[in-house]
Write a protein that holds these residues in place. Structure first.
Motif, PDB file in Angstrom:
ATOM      1  N   PRO A   1     -80.333  18.253 -52.837  1.00 13.93           N
ATOM      2  CA  PRO A   1     -80.316  18.852 -51.501  1.00 13.93           C
ATOM      3  C   PRO A   1     -81.026  18.057 -50.417  1.00 13.93           C
ATOM      4  O   PRO A   1     -80.722  18.231 -49.234  1.00 13.93           O
ATOM      5  N   ASP A   2     -81.963  17.190 -50.789  1.00 10.24           N
ATOM      6  CA  ASP A   2     -82.687  16.415 -49.786  1.00 10.24           C
ATOM      7  C   ASP A   2     -81.983  15.103 -49.435  1.00 10.24           C
ATOM      8  O   ASP A   2     -82.481  14.329 -48.613  1.00 10.24           O
ATOM      9  N   VAL A   3     -80.830  14.867 -50.043  1.00  7.13           N
ATOM     10  CA  VAL A   3     -80.082  13.624 -49.827  1.00  7.13           C
ATOM     11  C   VAL A   3     -78.865  13.910 -48.953  1.00  7.13           C
ATOM     12  O   VAL A   3     -78.121  14.865 -49.193  1.00  7.13           O
TER      13      VAL A   3
ATOM     14  N   TYR B   1     -81.440  30.602 -50.650  1.00  9.33           N
ATOM     15  CA  TYR B   1     -80.126  30.734 -50.017  1.00  9.33           C
ATOM     16  C   TYR B   1     -79.540  32.134 -50.207  1.00  9.33           C
ATOM     17  O   TYR B   1     -79.115  32.777 -49.238  1.00  9.33           O
ATOM     18  N   ASP B   2     -79.501  32.610 -51.453  1.00 14.68           N
ATOM     19  CA  ASP B   2     -78.858  33.898 -51.722  1.00 14.68           C
ATOM     20  C   ASP B   2     -79.560  35.040 -50.986  1.00 14.68           C
ATOM     21  O   ASP B   2     -78.901  35.975 -50.514  1.00 14.68           O
TER      22      ASP B   2
ATOM     23  N   GLY C   1     -84.780  26.266 -45.346  1.00 17.91           N
ATOM     24  CA  GLY C   1     -85.010  26.404 -46.772  1.00 17.91           C
ATOM     25  C   GLY C   1     -83.733  26.729 -47.530  1.00 17.91           C
ATOM     26  O   GLY C   1     -83.456  26.157 -48.592  1.00 17.91           O
ATOM     27  N   ALA C   2     -82.941  27.639 -46.976  1.00 20.66           N
ATOM     28  CA  ALA C   2     -81.688  28.032 -47.620  1.00 20.66           C
ATOM     29  C   ALA C   2     -80.726  26.853 -47.727  1.00 20.66           C
ATOM     30  O   ALA C   2     -80.053  26.672 -48.751  1.00 20.66           O
ATOM     31  N   ASN C   3     -80.668  26.049 -46.677  1.00 17.62           N
ATOM     32  CA  ASN C   3     -79.712  24.944 -46.653  1.00 17.62           C
ATOM     33  C   ASN C   3     -80.118  23.759 -47.527  1.00 17.62           C
ATOM     34  O   ASN C   3     -79.353  22.797 -47.655  1.00 17.62           O
ATOM     35  N   ARG C   4     -81.315  23.843 -48.115  1.00 11.22           N
ATOM     36  CA  ARG C   4     -81.708  22.814 -49.100  1.00 11.22           C
ATOM     37  C   ARG C   4     -82.057  23.450 -50.444  1.00 11.22           C
ATOM     38  O   ARG C   4     -82.816  22.877 -51.226  1.00 11.22           O
ATOM     39  N   ASP C   5     -81.477  24.596 -50.728  1.00 10.81           N
ATOM     40  CA  ASP C   5     -81.728  25.271 -51.994  1.00 10.81           C
ATOM     41  C   ASP C   5     -80.985  24.538 -53.114  1.00 10.81           C
ATOM     42  O   ASP C   5     -79.747  24.462 -53.106  1.00 10.81           O
TER      43      ASP C   5
END
Length: 401
Positions: free
Chosen positions: A330-332, A46-47, A319-323
């Motif tokens: 993040p997967d929930v 994300y960063d 990928g960033a939005n599930r970091d």
């Protein structure tokens, strides 16, 4: 955890398209600055993705890249003329001219229009009982909105999503020749339709309906500059793609997620006021745009190392939005998630021009659909759109009785 050493974004297959998240999790942990065999870099943290998007030294200009990928053809003309793949000063001028379509006053006009379209569609699918959520609902709403915005006659509307998918599909890392041909044909056909509309409106400037934006695009000025006929055509195609496929996928992905997380579906039924935070969570968990690109205009320091000037960068929005460093579990799906700093609409100078409109459409469409159909159920096999850069459902059969 998956082995990342042989991963090549430019050679991904159907397994990655169907479910990219196990590989993205492995890349985030083991190779957050992953080098593809062609020398490009794939970022999944994300960063890092945020820093690239917020840096003014990153270039979105793809003229050289598209020359190599497409050669001389309609797809090249389109993607090198539209707003998204250009830098200032051209980007600044065109964005200013297009922004007239997305003022608060214009968006206020679209809200009752959206409500009327959604209610009409809900009445129709309720009579059907069983239907394909994508064909019969999710893709129709943005088709009607973008057609209204651009004054596209009814006889052309059924082809709009096909045009959009064909043009956007050509942006995937791996594009077979038949898909390139489809994309070129889509640009040429839709461009001809838009060219005729633009020529007609120039001859008849009083023909616009209230709320339509094509007129303001044709006659709008910024520092004495107007869009040329070719720029108008290509940026109207861009508005179709940006406003159509992403909204279709937002609505389809949202309903798909509620089917996968029934307790969240029940929560939204019990508290419709959660729809605003729910839309943000749908955008995070299944981002319609999965991959972006930038070219490093100067050296940039990231969490896993220094990228030198000239590096071609692929950014993983998915990928960033599930970091997990930013989002707990993040997967929930969690429709109450606050804060939710998802970047589905990117950020920086290229933040999505239609983000507010997409949120309005998503809030109304999903909120009213859920309220109308508490007995929503899957009614057959669903199938993904076969694209890596964009994520959505091609078919999503449901029952509401």
């Amino acid at each position: 955890m998956l082995d990342t050493t042989g991963f090549d974004l430019n050679a991904i297959g159907s397994d990655f398209i169907e479910n990219p998240h196990p590989m993205l999790a492995a890349l985030r942990q083991k190779a957050p600055l992953h080098r593809n065999p062609d020398g490009s870099v794939y970022l999944t943290r994300y960063d890092d993705v945020l820093k690239v998007y917020q840096s003014r030294t990153m270039s979105s200009d793809k003229a050289e890249t598209f020359d190599e990928k497409f050669g001389v053809c309609p797809l090249n003309t389109h993607h090198t003329s539209s707003l998204v793949f250009n830098d200032p000063p051209y980007h600044t001028v065109v964005r200013k001219l297009l922004s007239g379509a997305f003022t608060p006053r214009k968006l206020a006009e679209f809200e009752p229009l959206t409500e009327n379209i959604v209610d009409r569609l809900l009445d129709r699918v309720e009579e059907m009982g069983r239907f394909d959520l994508i064909d019969d609902f999710a893709k129709v709403l943005p088709t009607e909105i973008i057609s209204f915005m651009l004054g596209i006659p009814e006889e052309h509307r059924a082809r709009l999503r096909g045009y959009s998918l064909a043009i956007l599909g050509a942006l995937d890392p791996v594009v077979p020749p038949d898909k390139l041909e489809e994309g070129n044909r889509a640009v040429a056909e839709f461009g001809a339709i838009l060219g005729d509309l633009i020529d007609h409106r120039r001859r008849h400037p009083d023909a616009a309906r209230q709320g339509e934006v094509l007129q303001s695009l044709i006659f709008g000025e910024h520092d004495g500059r107007r869009l040329t006929r070719e720029e108008l055509i290509q940026n109207c195609i861009f508005l179709l793609n940006a406003g159509h496929e992403t909204t279709t996928s937002l609505v389809g992905n949202a309903i798909g997620l509620l089917l996968d997380f029934p307790y969240q579906h029940r929560m939204l039924l019990d508290d419709p006021g959660l729809i605003a935070t729910a839309v943000e969570e749908f955008l995070r968990v299944e981002s319609p745009l999965q991959i972006g690109n930038r070219l490093a205009g100067e050296d940039i320091a990231l969490s896993a190392g220094l990228l030198p000037k000239g590096t071609y960068i692929h950014t993983s929005i998915a990928g960033a939005n599930r970091d997990p460093e930013v989002f707990s579990n993040p997967d929930v799906l969690d429709i109450t998630r606050r804060p939710n700093r998802q970047i589905a609409f990117i950020t920086g100078i290229h933040v999505c021009l239609g983000a507010t409109l997409a949120r309005v459409e998503g809030r109304i469409a999903v909120g009213r659909f859920v309220a109308r159909f508490p007995r929503l159920a899957l009614n057959g096999e669903r199938r993904r759109v076969p694209l890596a850069r964009f994520r959505g459902w091609a078919t999503l059969p449901v029952s509401v009785r």
